[in-house]
Write an enzyme that holds these catalytic residues in place. Structure first.
Site, short mmCIF file in Angstrom:
data_model
loop_
_atom_site.label_atom_id
_atom_site.label_comp_id
_atom_site.label_asym_id
_atom_site.label_seq_id
_atom_site.Cartn_x
_atom_site.Cartn_y
_atom_site.Cartn_z
N THR A 32 43.86 30.07 42.18
CA THR A 32 42.82 29.07 41.98
C THR A 32 42.07 28.98 40.61
OG1 THR A 32 42.39 29.19 44.37
CG2 THR A 32 40.61 28.43 43.12
N GLY A 88 44.87 33.20 37.98
CA GLY A 88 43.67 33.28 36.79
C GLY A 88 42.77 34.62 37.29
N GLY A 104 35.24 31.27 40.73
CA GLY A 104 35.77 30.19 41.49
C GLY A 104 35.39 30.01 42.93
N GLU A 110 42.21 35.12 47.71
CA GLU A 110 43.01 35.46 46.28
C GLU A 110 43.43 37.01 46.43
OE1 GLU A 110 41.16 32.59 42.96
OE2 GLU A 110 40.19 34.51 43.16
C1 A5P Z 1 38.64 31.69 41.49
O1 A5P Z 1 37.94 32.28 42.60
C2 A5P Z 1 38.82 32.74 40.24
O2 A5P Z 1 39.19 34.27 40.54
C3 A5P Z 1 39.50 32.27 39.18
O3 A5P Z 1 40.89 32.79 39.17
C4 A5P Z 1 38.88 32.60 38.01
O4 A5P Z 1 37.59 32.55 38.02
C5 A5P Z 1 39.64 32.24 36.53
O5 A5P Z 1 39.20 30.82 36.64
P1 A5P Z 1 39.61 30.21 35.57
O6 A5P Z 1 41.13 30.08 35.23
O7 A5P Z 1 39.13 28.78 35.63
O8 A5P Z 1 39.00 30.57 34.17
#
Ligand code: A5P
Length: 237
Positions: A32, A88, A104, A110
């Site tokens: 995500t 990510g 996120g 996750e």
């Molecule tokens: C989502 O819950 C997060 O763990 C994302 O993987 C993390 O915030 C990285 O997001 P970006 O790739 O948008 O920086």
């Protein structure tokens, strides 16, 4: 190109390198966030070109994106083991590949997907690299919606200075129906010890500390994409 444009390019390059590791027949965990979204797009293009995979998304948002890109979805009932997850991160420590995730809001799914994965590739731009977790990036902690004040009180007593995440005036609600406490922790020298302390609190569902889950990272930057491996990492089976 603007700074934001450069950063997006670095994220995309890292994500596309990771997506190139996916092979026919794999069960793939879909992360995500903005960087994982580039991987989902790359996998969608590969599926359109004939790649055969089944995917388990880490959020409702990732599921919707995967559907838009024509990626077939599966679940843990049909596929309890995931071959490769691409996700990510908000902070990455080179060497240990300890992570903070969850800005996120998808940290619980996750972590479930990462835990079920034989291999997890973290994709990020180089602004996510840190010597130690914590500091400027708050640690997201998922807490139950019922009695969230109880978990907040324990986090406060432990010196975590939690702030309840809100969407406007109302508390943010995760895909699991929980809330998130964003914790300010200046320095996290021992992420595993902190994870053990936090998860022991009543009302804490999960934390955004990912310890020993990522096996490698693809980090995009001005000089291209660097491959980092976790010290002593073996592919989990
Ligand atoms: C989502 O819950 C997060 O763990 C994302 O993987 C993390 O915030 C990285 O997001 P970006 O790739 O948008 O920086």
């Amino acid at each position: 190109m603007s700074e934001a444009g450069e950063q997006a390019k670095h994220k995309r390059q890292a994500a596309e390198q990771a997506a190139a590791e996916v092979r026919n027949g794999m069960v793939v965990g879909l992360g995500t966030g903005s960087t994982a979204a580039f991987a989902i797009a790359a996998l969608g293009a590969a599926v359109a070109g004939g790649l055969r995979i089944r995917a388990i998304p880490t959020s409702l948002a990732a599921a919707a994106l995967a559907r838009r890109h024509g990626i077939p979805l599966t679940d843990f009932a049909a596929d309890p083991r995931i071959d490769l997850t691409i996700d990510g991160a908000d902070q990455v420590v080179p060497g240990t590949l300890d992570l903070i995730k969850g800005l996120g809001g998808a940290l619980l799914r996750e972590k479930l997907v990462a835990t079920a994965s034989a291999r997890m590739i973290v994709v990020a731009d180089d602004s996510k690299l840190v010597a130690r977790l914590g500091g400027a990036t708050r640690l997201p902690v998922e807490i139950t919606a019922f009695g969230w004040q109880v978990a907040m009180a324990q986090l406060t007593a432990a010196g975590c200075a939690p702030i309840l995440r809100r969407t406007g005036e109302t508390p943010f609600v995760t895909d699991g129906g929980n809330h998130i406490a964003d914790c300010a922790i200046a320095d996290i020298p021992d992420p595993a010890a902190l994870q053990a302390r936090l998860i022991a609190m009543v009302g804490v569902v999960e934390t955004g500390l990912f310890v020993g889950l990522a096996s490698e990272a693809r980090i995009g930057g001005p000089a291209g994409v660097r491959l980092l491996r976790r010290d002593g990492a073996a592919i989990r089976s």
